[in-house]
Design a protein around this motif. Structure first.
Motif, PDB file in Angstrom:
ATOM      1  N   ASN A 155       1.967 -11.881  -4.002  1.00 11.41           N
ATOM      2  CA  ASN A 155       2.298 -11.261  -5.290  1.00 11.41           C
ATOM      3  C   ASN A 155       3.023  -9.928  -5.101  1.00 11.41           C
ATOM      4  O   ASN A 155       2.657  -8.908  -5.686  1.00 11.41           O
ATOM      5  CB  ASN A 155       1.040 -11.085  -6.149  1.00 11.41           C
ATOM      6  N   GLU A 156       4.048  -9.953  -4.258  1.00  7.39           N
ATOM      7  CA  GLU A 156       4.841  -8.757  -3.968  1.00  7.39           C
ATOM      8  C   GLU A 156       6.210  -8.840  -4.635  1.00  7.39           C
ATOM      9  O   GLU A 156       6.786  -9.940  -4.692  1.00  7.39           O
ATOM     10  CB  GLU A 156       5.031  -8.621  -2.447  1.00  7.39           C
ATOM     11  N   PRO A 157       6.722  -7.744  -5.103  1.00 11.22           N
ATOM     12  CA  PRO A 157       6.104  -6.420  -5.110  1.00 11.22           C
ATOM     13  C   PRO A 157       5.010  -6.334  -6.171  1.00 11.22           C
ATOM     14  O   PRO A 157       5.037  -7.050  -7.166  1.00 11.22           O
ATOM     15  CB  PRO A 157       7.266  -5.487  -5.444  1.00 11.22           C
ATOM     16  N   SER A 158       4.082  -5.427  -5.932  1.00  6.41           N
ATOM     17  CA  SER A 158       2.984  -5.235  -6.882  1.00  6.41           C
ATOM     18  C   SER A 158       3.506  -4.543  -8.140  1.00  6.41           C
ATOM     19  O   SER A 158       4.569  -3.908  -8.119  1.00  6.41           O
ATOM     20  CB  SER A 158       1.876  -4.390  -6.248  1.00  6.41           C
ATOM     21  N   VAL A 159       2.755  -4.653  -9.201  1.00  3.74           N
ATOM     22  CA  VAL A 159       3.110  -3.967 -10.449  1.00  3.74           C
ATOM     23  C   VAL A 159       3.180  -2.464 -10.203  1.00  3.74           C
ATOM     24  O   VAL A 159       4.101  -1.789 -10.678  1.00  3.74           O
ATOM     25  CB  VAL A 159       2.095  -4.325 -11.563  1.00  3.74           C
ATOM     26  N   ASP A 160       2.237  -1.927  -9.435  1.00  4.93           N
ATOM     27  CA  ASP A 160       2.246  -0.480  -9.155  1.00  4.93           C
ATOM     28  C   ASP A 160       3.504  -0.069  -8.398  1.00  4.93           C
ATOM     29  O   ASP A 160       4.088   0.981  -8.668  1.00  4.93           O
ATOM     30  CB  ASP A 160       0.998  -0.082  -8.359  1.00  4.93           C
ATOM     31  N   GLU A 161       3.942  -0.891  -7.438  1.00  2.00           N
ATOM     32  CA  GLU A 161       5.168  -0.590  -6.692  1.00  2.00           C
ATOM     33  C   GLU A 161       6.385  -0.613  -7.613  1.00  2.00           C
ATOM     34  O   GLU A 161       7.256   0.259  -7.528  1.00  2.00           O
ATOM     35  CB  GLU A 161       5.347  -1.590  -5.552  1.00  2.00           C
ATOM     36  N   LEU A 162       6.448  -1.595  -8.493  1.00  2.00           N
ATOM     37  CA  LEU A 162       7.566  -1.672  -9.432  1.00  2.00           C
ATOM     38  C   LEU A 162       7.614  -0.440 -10.327  1.00  2.00           C
ATOM     39  O   LEU A 162       8.684   0.146 -10.546  1.00  2.00           O
ATOM     40  CB  LEU A 162       7.453  -2.937 -10.287  1.00  2.00           C
ATOM     41  N   ILE A 163       6.466  -0.029 -10.832  1.00  2.00           N
ATOM     42  CA  ILE A 163       6.411   1.143 -11.706  1.00  2.00           C
ATOM     43  C   ILE A 163       6.799   2.404 -10.930  1.00  2.00           C
ATOM     44  O   ILE A 163       7.586   3.219 -11.408  1.00  2.00           O
ATOM     45  CB  ILE A 163       5.017   1.263 -12.351  1.00  2.00           C
ATOM     46  N   ALA A 164       6.273   2.544  -9.725  1.00  2.00           N
ATOM     47  CA  ALA A 164       6.563   3.733  -8.908  1.00  2.00           C
ATOM     48  C   ALA A 164       8.050   3.837  -8.571  1.00  2.00           C
ATOM     49  O   ALA A 164       8.595   4.932  -8.451  1.00  2.00           O
ATOM     50  CB  ALA A 164       5.734   3.705  -7.626  1.00  2.00           C
ATOM     51  N   ASN A 165       8.722   2.700  -8.426  1.00  2.00           N
ATOM     52  CA  ASN A 165      10.131   2.699  -8.021  1.00  2.00           C
ATOM     53  C   ASN A 165      11.101   2.526  -9.175  1.00  2.00           C
ATOM     54  O   ASN A 165      12.312   2.430  -8.951  1.00  2.00           O
ATOM     55  CB  ASN A 165      10.368   1.586  -6.992  1.00  2.00           C
ATOM     56  N   ARG A 166      10.610   2.502 -10.389  1.00  2.00           N
ATOM     57  CA  ARG A 166      11.447   2.221 -11.557  1.00  2.00           C
ATOM     58  C   ARG A 166      12.714   3.078 -11.605  1.00  2.00           C
ATOM     59  O   ARG A 166      13.788   2.592 -11.892  1.00  2.00           O
ATOM     60  CB  ARG A 166      10.629   2.392 -12.852  1.00  2.00           C
ATOM     61  N   HIS A 167      12.617   4.343 -11.307  1.00  2.00           N
ATOM     62  CA  HIS A 167      13.778   5.232 -11.385  1.00  2.00           C
ATOM     63  C   HIS A 167      14.287   5.652  -9.999  1.00  2.00           C
ATOM     64  O   HIS A 167      15.173   6.499  -9.904  1.00  2.00           O
ATOM     65  CB  HIS A 167      13.441   6.460 -12.229  1.00  2.00           C
ATOM     66  N   LYS A 168      13.753   5.041  -8.961  1.00  2.00           N
ATOM     67  CA  LYS A 168      14.158   5.382  -7.597  1.00  2.00           C
ATOM     68  C   LYS A 168      15.074   4.339  -6.974  1.00  2.00           C
ATOM     69  O   LYS A 168      15.875   4.658  -6.105  1.00  2.00           O
ATOM     70  CB  LYS A 168      12.917   5.533  -6.700  1.00  2.00           C
ATOM     71  N   ILE A 169      14.914   3.092  -7.379  1.00  2.00           N
ATOM     72  CA  ILE A 169      15.670   1.997  -6.777  1.00  2.00           C
ATOM     73  C   ILE A 169      16.572   1.375  -7.832  1.00  2.00           C
ATOM     74  O   ILE A 169      16.139   1.113  -8.946  1.00  2.00           O
ATOM     75  CB  ILE A 169      14.719   0.923  -6.203  1.00  2.00           C
ATOM     76  N   LYS A 170      17.838   1.155  -7.446  1.00  2.00           N
ATOM     77  CA  LYS A 170      18.799   0.511  -8.340  1.00  2.00           C
ATOM     78  C   LYS A 170      19.164  -0.856  -7.782  1.00  2.00           C
ATOM     79  O   LYS A 170      19.092  -1.086  -6.577  1.00  2.00           O
ATOM     80  CB  LYS A 170      20.076   1.344  -8.455  1.00  2.00           C
ATOM     81  N   HIS A 171      19.604  -1.721  -8.663  1.00  2.00           N
ATOM     82  CA  HIS A 171      20.100  -3.037  -8.260  1.00  2.00           C
ATOM     83  C   HIS A 171      21.256  -2.831  -7.280  1.00  2.00           C
ATOM     84  O   HIS A 171      22.073  -1.917  -7.451  1.00  2.00           O
ATOM     85  CB  HIS A 171      20.573  -3.803  -9.508  1.00  2.00           C
ATOM     86  N   ASP A 172      21.330  -3.673  -6.267  1.00  2.00           N
ATOM     87  CA  ASP A 172      22.371  -3.533  -5.238  1.00  2.00           C
ATOM     88  C   ASP A 172      23.775  -3.599  -5.805  1.00  2.00           C
ATOM     89  O   ASP A 172      24.715  -3.045  -5.241  1.00  2.00           O
ATOM     90  CB  ASP A 172      22.206  -4.605  -4.155  1.00  2.00           C
ATOM     91  N   MET A 173      23.956  -4.290  -6.903  1.00  2.00           N
ATOM     92  CA  MET A 173      25.268  -4.438  -7.515  1.00  2.00           C
ATOM     93  C   MET A 173      25.475  -3.447  -8.649  1.00  2.00           C
ATOM     94  O   MET A 173      26.412  -3.586  -9.434  1.00  2.00           O
ATOM     95  CB  MET A 173      25.446  -5.872  -8.032  1.00  2.00           C
ATOM     96  N   ASP A 174      24.604  -2.453  -8.764  1.00  2.00           N
ATOM     97  CA  ASP A 174      24.621  -1.497  -9.864  1.00  2.00           C
ATOM     98  C   ASP A 174      25.805  -0.540  -9.737  1.00  2.00           C
ATOM     99  O   ASP A 174      25.835   0.328  -8.876  1.00  2.00           O
ATOM    100  CB  ASP A 174      23.318  -0.709  -9.919  1.00  2.00           C
ATOM    101  N   ASP A 175      26.785  -0.718 -10.607  1.00  2.00           N
ATOM    102  CA  ASP A 175      27.889   0.235 -10.693  1.00  2.00           C
ATOM    103  C   ASP A 175      28.072   0.676 -12.142  1.00  2.00           C
ATOM    104  O   ASP A 175      29.116   1.176 -12.529  1.00  2.00           O
ATOM    105  CB  ASP A 175      29.174  -0.352 -10.123  1.00  2.00           C
ATOM    106  N   TRP A 176      27.065   0.466 -12.945  1.00  2.00           N
ATOM    107  CA  TRP A 176      27.133   0.787 -14.369  1.00  2.00           C
ATOM    108  C   TRP A 176      26.264   1.956 -14.765  1.00  2.00           C
ATOM    109  O   TRP A 176      26.269   2.369 -15.909  1.00  2.00           O
ATOM    110  CB  TRP A 176      26.790  -0.430 -15.221  1.00  2.00           C
ATOM    111  N   SER A 177      25.470   2.502 -13.864  1.00  2.00           N
ATOM    112  CA  SER A 177      24.618   3.634 -14.261  1.00  2.00           C
ATOM    113  C   SER A 177      24.866   4.852 -13.387  1.00  2.00           C
ATOM    114  O   SER A 177      25.644   4.864 -12.504  1.00  2.00           O
ATOM    115  CB  SER A 177      23.162   3.254 -14.216  1.00  2.00           C
TER     116      SER A 177
END
Length: 177
Positions: A155-177
């Motif tokens: 069950n990875e990534p955990s919900v806590d990991e997702l929340i912790a990284n919400r504003h730290k990690i971007k989609h690899d194809m992210d060129d819109w933000s």
């Protein structure tokens, strides 16, 4: 890890070596044959043009356990791509499933009660690439499938990991933000 094995989803990406288009990005569902994953697995036996589903086999007469079906994420339009899909990618996927049995990621005692659906990526450029490295294609698909299965069952990534990284990690194809 849930011991019910009802419905587990996982994904992984392993990048190709420099100069190759052999990135692997399997998306995995694993669950009991008598649950929703088993129902989806049975429904995938119907073919659709360009998205041929096939079992992961190690060789003729060597269907892996848990039974695993692979489905391409892109339309396969020519024999060269179908050959890669039904050869290198199928073999890498099958070996990854068996390796997950060997290392204990998938419990051997319930392997016949589970099934796996793996959506696989084949970059359409691979078949036309005169410098295609099939060993790299095998490597990326094998590593990514093993990792996706492990992540699914843990069950990875955990919900806590997702929340912790919400504003730290971007989609690899992210060129819109």
């Amino acid at each position: 890890m849930s011991k019910t094995y009802l419905f587990h989803a996982g994904e992984a990406t392993v990048f190709a070596r420099e100069g190759q288009f052999t990135d692997a990005m399997p998306e995995i569902l694993i669950g009991r044959t008598d649950g929703p994953v088993g129902q989806a697995f049975a429904n995938m036996m119907a073919q659709s043009k360009g998205h041929t589903a096939m079992f992961a086999i190690r060789a003729c007469n060597q269907l892996v356990r848990p039974a695993t079906i692979i489905v391409p994420k892109v339309t396969l339009k020519d024999f060269a791509n179908i050959d890669l899909y039904g050869g290198v990618v199928q073999s890498a996927t099958a070996d990854a499933v068996v390796d997950c049995l060997i290392d204990g990621t998938i419990p051997k005692d319930i392997a016949h009660e589970l099934c796996i659906i793996s959506l696989v990526w084949i970059d359409p450029r691979c078949a036309k690439d005169p410098n295609l490295d099939k060993k790299d294609m095998y490597r990326t698909n094998h590593e990514a499938t093993k990792l996706a299965i492990k992540r699914a069952l843990n069950n990875e990534p955990s919900v806590d990991e997702l929340i912790a990284n919400r504003h730290k990690i971007k989609h690899d194809m992210d060129d819109w933000s």
